[in-house]
Design a protein around this motif. Structure first.
Motif, short mmCIF file in Angstrom:
data_model
loop_
_atom_site.label_atom_id
_atom_site.label_comp_id
_atom_site.label_asym_id
_atom_site.label_seq_id
_atom_site.Cartn_x
_atom_site.Cartn_y
_atom_site.Cartn_z
N UNK A 1 0.81 -1.22 0.00
CA UNK A 1 0.00 0.00 0.00
C UNK A 1 0.85 1.27 0.00
N UNK A 2 2.04 1.20 0.55
CA UNK A 2 2.90 2.38 0.68
C UNK A 2 3.84 2.56 -0.51
N UNK A 3 3.65 1.82 -1.58
CA UNK A 3 4.58 1.87 -2.71
C UNK A 3 4.59 3.24 -3.37
N UNK A 4 5.79 3.76 -3.54
CA UNK A 4 6.04 5.00 -4.28
C UNK A 4 7.18 4.68 -5.25
N UNK B 1 -5.19 0.94 -3.61
CA UNK B 1 -5.10 1.44 -4.99
C UNK B 1 -3.84 2.25 -5.29
N UNK B 2 -3.44 3.20 -4.44
CA UNK B 2 -2.22 3.94 -4.77
C UNK B 2 -0.99 3.04 -4.94
N UNK C 1 -1.31 -6.32 -2.07
CA UNK C 1 -2.46 -7.03 -1.52
C UNK C 1 -3.71 -6.16 -1.49
N UNK C 2 -4.83 -6.81 -1.78
CA UNK C 2 -6.14 -6.16 -1.70
C UNK C 2 -7.06 -7.09 -0.91
#
Length: 162
Positions: A46-49, A102-103, A132-133
């Protein structure tokens, strides 16, 4: 420590503790809350940049490691012409429910499609496995990424069916 990080083309400067996570710098010092913090262990994605164009888990990096480098967050994905093809495809394919993951999906897959524009279905599914979702069941996400890949390659858009 005083650091300066370019995020989405703009420089953000702040005084940070040496142990400050990059995700916390992005959210609290830069005020960009699109980057989400989920597991805080690098597992959920979720924290992917993107750091210098490569996807990274911002919960596993220290802010000082990004000093003087270039970051892109989900806020920087859309261009002057509107939404990025991935963002548009996620909307059109109903590839989100709560939207928390999503981000991370968008930032991971934008970098992946840039490097692998002709990825087949199996390769896309493997690339998606790093995020993961808990809501969608992934079908809409897979359809959205396939749709965006076709658009980015210049293929004829395919009308999605329900």
């Amino acid at each position: 420590m005083r650091i300066a990080v370019e995020i989405n083309g703009r420089t953000y400067e702040a005084e940070v503790e040496p142990r400050t996570l990059l995700s916390d710098f992005i959210r609290h010092s830069a005020g960009l809350t699109g980057t989400k913090v989920g597991c805080e262990q690098g597992v959920c994605g979720a924290c992917t940049v993107q750091l210098d164009g490569e996807p990274v888990r911002s919960c596993l990096m220290l802010a000082v490691q990004a000093r003087g480098r270039s970051l892109k967050t989900v806020e920087g994905l859309a261009g002057e012409g509107g939404l990025h093809p991935l963002q548009r495809a996620f909307h059109e394919a109903h590839a989100l429910q709560c939207g928390f993951c999503t981000p991370g999906f968008l930032m991971s897959m934008e970098a992946y499609l840039r490097e692998h524009p002709d990825a087949d279905d199996e390769e896309l599914r493997e690339a998606l496995a790093g995020n993961l979702c808990r809501c969608t069941g992934y079908l809409g996400i897979i359809e959205a990424v396939e749709q965006a890949a076709r658009e980015l390659r210049g293929d004829q858009p395919r009308k999605l069916t329900s």
